[in-house]
Design a protein around this motif. Structure first.
Motif, PDB file in Angstrom:
ATOM      1  N   ASN A 209       0.823  -1.207   0.000  1.00  0.00           N
ATOM      2  CA  ASN A 209       0.000   0.000   0.000  1.00  0.00           C
ATOM      3  C   ASN A 209       0.852   1.250   0.000  1.00  0.00           C
ATOM      4  O   ASN A 209       1.904   1.289   0.633  1.00  0.00           O
ATOM      5  CB  ASN A 209      -0.901   0.020   1.240  1.00  0.00           C
ATOM      6  N   THR A 210       0.376   2.267  -0.718  1.00  0.00           N
ATOM      7  CA  THR A 210       0.980   3.591  -0.686  1.00  0.00           C
ATOM      8  C   THR A 210      -0.134   4.575  -0.351  1.00  0.00           C
ATOM      9  O   THR A 210      -1.286   4.173  -0.135  1.00  0.00           O
ATOM     10  CB  THR A 210       1.616   3.962  -2.047  1.00  0.00           C
ATOM     11  N   GLN A 211       0.193   5.841  -0.364  1.00  0.00           N
ATOM     12  CA  GLN A 211      -0.814   6.849  -0.052  1.00  0.00           C
ATOM     13  C   GLN A 211      -2.012   6.776  -0.999  1.00  0.00           C
ATOM     14  O   GLN A 211      -3.154   6.864  -0.575  1.00  0.00           O
ATOM     15  CB  GLN A 211      -0.184   8.236  -0.113  1.00  0.00           C
ATOM     16  N   ARG A 212      -1.743   6.582  -2.296  1.00  0.00           N
ATOM     17  CA  ARG A 212      -2.833   6.599  -3.285  1.00  0.00           C
ATOM     18  C   ARG A 212      -3.119   5.260  -3.937  1.00  0.00           C
ATOM     19  O   ARG A 212      -4.105   5.132  -4.664  1.00  0.00           O
ATOM     20  CB  ARG A 212      -2.498   7.611  -4.398  1.00  0.00           C
ATOM     21  N   LEU A 213      -2.252   4.263  -3.687  1.00  0.00           N
ATOM     22  CA  LEU A 213      -2.325   3.021  -4.464  1.00  0.00           C
ATOM     23  C   LEU A 213      -2.379   1.775  -3.593  1.00  0.00           C
ATOM     24  O   LEU A 213      -1.905   1.772  -2.461  1.00  0.00           O
ATOM     25  CB  LEU A 213      -1.086   2.915  -5.360  1.00  0.00           C
ATOM     26  N   VAL A 214      -2.907   0.721  -4.191  1.00  0.00           N
ATOM     27  CA  VAL A 214      -2.785  -0.632  -3.657  1.00  0.00           C
ATOM     28  C   VAL A 214      -2.119  -1.448  -4.758  1.00  0.00           C
ATOM     29  O   VAL A 214      -2.568  -1.434  -5.911  1.00  0.00           O
ATOM     30  CB  VAL A 214      -4.156  -1.238  -3.276  1.00  0.00           C
ATOM     31  N   LEU A 215      -1.035  -2.126  -4.400  1.00  0.00           N
ATOM     32  CA  LEU A 215      -0.347  -3.030  -5.322  1.00  0.00           C
ATOM     33  C   LEU A 215      -0.739  -4.422  -4.895  1.00  0.00           C
ATOM     34  O   LEU A 215      -0.461  -4.844  -3.771  1.00  0.00           O
ATOM     35  CB  LEU A 215       1.169  -2.824  -5.228  1.00  0.00           C
ATOM     36  N   ARG A 216      -1.417  -5.132  -5.789  1.00  0.00           N
ATOM     37  CA  ARG A 216      -1.961  -6.441  -5.427  1.00  0.00           C
ATOM     38  C   ARG A 216      -1.745  -7.428  -6.561  1.00  0.00           C
ATOM     39  O   ARG A 216      -1.461  -7.035  -7.695  1.00  0.00           O
ATOM     40  CB  ARG A 216      -3.444  -6.318  -5.093  1.00  0.00           C
ATOM     41  N   PRO A 217      -1.906  -8.724  -6.264  1.00  0.00           N
ATOM     42  CA  PRO A 217      -1.794  -9.714  -7.353  1.00  0.00           C
ATOM     43  C   PRO A 217      -2.843  -9.451  -8.432  1.00  0.00           C
ATOM     44  O   PRO A 217      -3.938  -8.954  -8.155  1.00  0.00           O
ATOM     45  CB  PRO A 217      -2.060 -11.043  -6.640  1.00  0.00           C
ATOM     46  N   TRP A 218      -2.475  -9.821  -9.655  1.00  0.00           N
ATOM     47  CA  TRP A 218      -3.410  -9.718 -10.771  1.00  0.00           C
ATOM     48  C   TRP A 218      -4.489 -10.780 -10.627  1.00  0.00           C
ATOM     49  O   TRP A 218      -4.241 -11.872 -10.122  1.00  0.00           O
ATOM     50  CB  TRP A 218      -2.672  -9.902 -12.097  1.00  0.00           C
ATOM     51  N   ARG A 219      -5.695 -10.452 -11.088  1.00  0.00           N
ATOM     52  CA  ARG A 219      -6.843 -11.369 -11.075  1.00  0.00           C
ATOM     53  C   ARG A 219      -7.371 -11.520 -12.504  1.00  0.00           C
ATOM     54  O   ARG A 219      -7.239 -10.600 -13.320  1.00  0.00           O
ATOM     55  CB  ARG A 219      -7.978 -10.798 -10.230  1.00  0.00           C
ATOM     56  N   ALA A 220      -8.018 -12.645 -12.763  1.00  0.00           N
ATOM     57  CA  ALA A 220      -8.636 -12.853 -14.075  1.00  0.00           C
ATOM     58  C   ALA A 220      -9.599 -11.715 -14.393  1.00  0.00           C
ATOM     59  O   ALA A 220      -9.708 -11.282 -15.551  1.00  0.00           O
ATOM     60  CB  ALA A 220      -9.349 -14.196 -14.122  1.00  0.00           C
ATOM     61  N   SER A 221     -10.260 -11.194 -13.381  1.00  0.00           N
ATOM     62  CA  SER A 221     -11.229 -10.111 -13.600  1.00  0.00           C
ATOM     63  C   SER A 221     -10.573  -8.796 -14.037  1.00  0.00           C
ATOM     64  O   SER A 221     -11.272  -7.865 -14.428  1.00  0.00           O
ATOM     65  CB  SER A 221     -12.061  -9.892 -12.332  1.00  0.00           C
ATOM     66  N   ASP A 222      -9.243  -8.731 -13.998  1.00  0.00           N
ATOM     67  CA  ASP A 222      -8.531  -7.529 -14.455  1.00  0.00           C
ATOM     68  C   ASP A 222      -8.335  -7.507 -15.970  1.00  0.00           C
ATOM     69  O   ASP A 222      -7.799  -6.531 -16.503  1.00  0.00           O
ATOM     70  CB  ASP A 222      -7.149  -7.439 -13.792  1.00  0.00           C
ATOM     71  N   ALA A 223      -8.741  -8.556 -16.668  1.00  0.00           N
ATOM     72  CA  ALA A 223      -8.486  -8.638 -18.114  1.00  0.00           C
ATOM     73  C   ALA A 223      -9.099  -7.466 -18.873  1.00  0.00           C
ATOM     74  O   ALA A 223      -8.488  -6.946 -19.816  1.00  0.00           O
ATOM     75  CB  ALA A 223      -8.993  -9.965 -18.672  1.00  0.00           C
ATOM     76  N   THR A 224     -10.271  -7.006 -18.463  1.00  0.00           N
ATOM     77  CA  THR A 224     -10.925  -5.896 -19.166  1.00  0.00           C
ATOM     78  C   THR A 224     -10.108  -4.622 -19.049  1.00  0.00           C
ATOM     79  O   THR A 224      -9.822  -3.955 -20.054  1.00  0.00           O
ATOM     80  CB  THR A 224     -12.351  -5.667 -18.615  1.00  0.00           C
TER      81      THR A 224
END
Length: 182
Positions: free
Chosen positions: A3-18
């Motif tokens: 986590n940062t002030q403005r962001l979340v860095l997380r694993p990629w998900r299949a639902s991110d394809a769009t």
């Protein structure tokens, strides 16, 4: 997750394809970073399931909506495109055009650097950018990376062309010095 002030860095998900397809299909994004434009959502899904499945590759998302707008990742040791030690990593990153110029990639990269040096106890980090990609150079410089060397006319297998690549570097000791208050 990181986590940062403005962001979340997380694993990629299949639902991110769009969203991946939306940003990676823009010809201003991939080719300057050395990879081809995404041509379909199915291709983006396949890339999520293969290339982006590495445990240290993260979707860059804004805190308010959790939509993947870019990527930051660590390619550790032999997974790097560079010939580096096993306790070193290459940082890779990109972000969609609507988010250029907002300082989001330097923010994400700084958190990834902290993770690499503190949590993973790596000794050094490397970054590359192709000639002509000045915004990538500026992001690296903002994070403390210094030019190390240039590889001229190197084959880029993803685009099947030859490019000059500038390689930047920061050691854990250099990073620690930057963390100290002035």
């Amino acid at each position: 997750m990181l986590n940062t002030q403005r962001l979340v860095l997380r694993p990629w998900r299949a639902s991110d394809a769009t969203s991946l397809h939306e940003y990676a299909s823009d010809p201003r994004v991939g080719p300057i970073a050395g990879w081809p434009v995404h041509t379909s959502e199915a291709q983006s899904l396949e890339i999520i399931q293969t290339v982006f499945s590495n445990p240290e590759v993260y979707a860059v998302t804004r805190r308010q909506d959790d939509i993947a707008i870019g990527l930051v990742g660590l390619l550790i040791g032999q997974d790097s495109h560079f010939d580096i030690a096993q306790d070193e990593a290459e940082i890779a990153y990109w972000i969609g055009v609507p988010f250029w110029g907002q300082g989001l990639i330097p923010e994400a990269v700084r958190e990834l650097m902290r993770h690499a040096f503190v949590d993973l106890e790596l000794g050094a980090l490397w970054c590359g950018y192709f000639a002509g990609n000045e915004q990538s150079f500026r992001a690296q410089a903002k994070c403390g990376f210094k030019h190390h060397h240039t590889k001229a006319s190197t084959l880029n297998p993803y685009m099947n062309d030859y490019r000059s690549e500038h390689i930047s570097y920061i050691s854990k000791q250099e990073w620690l010095m930057l963390q100290q208050p002035n």
